[in-house]
Design a protein around this motif. Structure first.
Motif, PDB file in Angstrom:
ATOM      1  N   ASP A  11      37.224  41.120  37.115  1.00  0.00           N
ATOM      2  CA  ASP A  11      36.644  41.287  38.445  1.00  0.00           C
ATOM      3  C   ASP A  11      37.204  40.232  39.394  1.00  0.00           C
ATOM      4  O   ASP A  11      37.304  39.058  39.047  1.00  0.00           O
ATOM      5  CB  ASP A  11      35.124  41.167  38.338  1.00  0.00           C
ATOM      6  N   LYS A  12      37.565  40.664  40.590  1.00  0.00           N
ATOM      7  CA  LYS A  12      38.059  39.781  41.657  1.00  0.00           C
ATOM      8  C   LYS A  12      39.242  38.930  41.203  1.00  0.00           C
ATOM      9  O   LYS A  12      39.302  37.736  41.440  1.00  0.00           O
ATOM     10  CB  LYS A  12      36.923  38.892  42.171  1.00  0.00           C
TER      11      LYS A  12
ATOM     12  N   VAL B 173      40.926  36.535  43.892  1.00  0.00           N
ATOM     13  CA  VAL B 173      40.265  35.416  44.575  1.00  0.00           C
ATOM     14  C   VAL B 173      41.002  34.093  44.362  1.00  0.00           C
ATOM     15  O   VAL B 173      41.257  33.370  45.327  1.00  0.00           O
ATOM     16  CB  VAL B 173      38.779  35.307  44.163  1.00  0.00           C
TER      17      VAL B 173
ATOM     18  N   GLY C 123      39.765  43.967  43.011  1.00  0.00           N
ATOM     19  CA  GLY C 123      40.216  42.974  43.969  1.00  0.00           C
ATOM     20  C   GLY C 123      40.545  43.625  45.293  1.00  0.00           C
ATOM     21  O   GLY C 123      40.497  44.841  45.434  1.00  0.00           O
ATOM     22  N   CYS C 124      40.894  42.786  46.253  1.00  0.00           N
ATOM     23  CA  CYS C 124      41.214  43.283  47.595  1.00  0.00           C
ATOM     24  C   CYS C 124      42.714  43.403  47.842  1.00  0.00           C
ATOM     25  O   CYS C 124      43.132  44.141  48.715  1.00  0.00           O
ATOM     26  CB  CYS C 124      40.608  42.347  48.646  1.00  0.00           C
TER      27      CYS C 124
END
Length: 107
Positions: free
Chosen positions: A24-25, A28, A67-68
């Motif tokens: 997850d993420k 970051v 993620g982005c």
């Protein structure tokens, strides 16, 4: 850099089934270090961690990364392939993401 691969090997050995890895993420740490000027070192770490965990891991059934940063456009994923990208604005899993988007057809 081999920690996720080793962990999945141990889990497979213990449970007798290949592992599903959820990260997850993942992006970051990459966005945070850019501000502090040591992004090259973090990109090196994340790239090698993911290559070990995802590409050369016989214990892995599949993995999900959230993620982005769009993974298909980022050079940190050099050496990795076979990604399926699902956006939060897509309709494939909208009932699970909690964001319902209706597509209308204009006649």
């Amino acid at each position: 850099m081999t920690s996720l691969k080793k962990l999945s090997e141990l889990l497979e050995r213990h449970f007798g089934a290949r592992v599903i890895l959820l990260i997850d993420k993942y992006d970051v740490p990459l966005t945070k270090v850019h501000e502090n000027g040591y992004s090259d070192k973090m990109v090196f770490l994340v790239r090698n961690l993911l290559v070990q965990a995802l590409k050369t891991n016989e214990s892995l059934k599949f993995a999900v990364l959230t993620g982005c940063i769009c993974i298909s456009r980022e050079s940190i994923f050099t050496g990795l392939n076979n990604f399926n990208i699902f956006s939060i604005i897509g309709v494939e899993f909208d009932e699970y993401f909690g964001l319902r988007i209706k597509r209308f057809r204009i006649i």
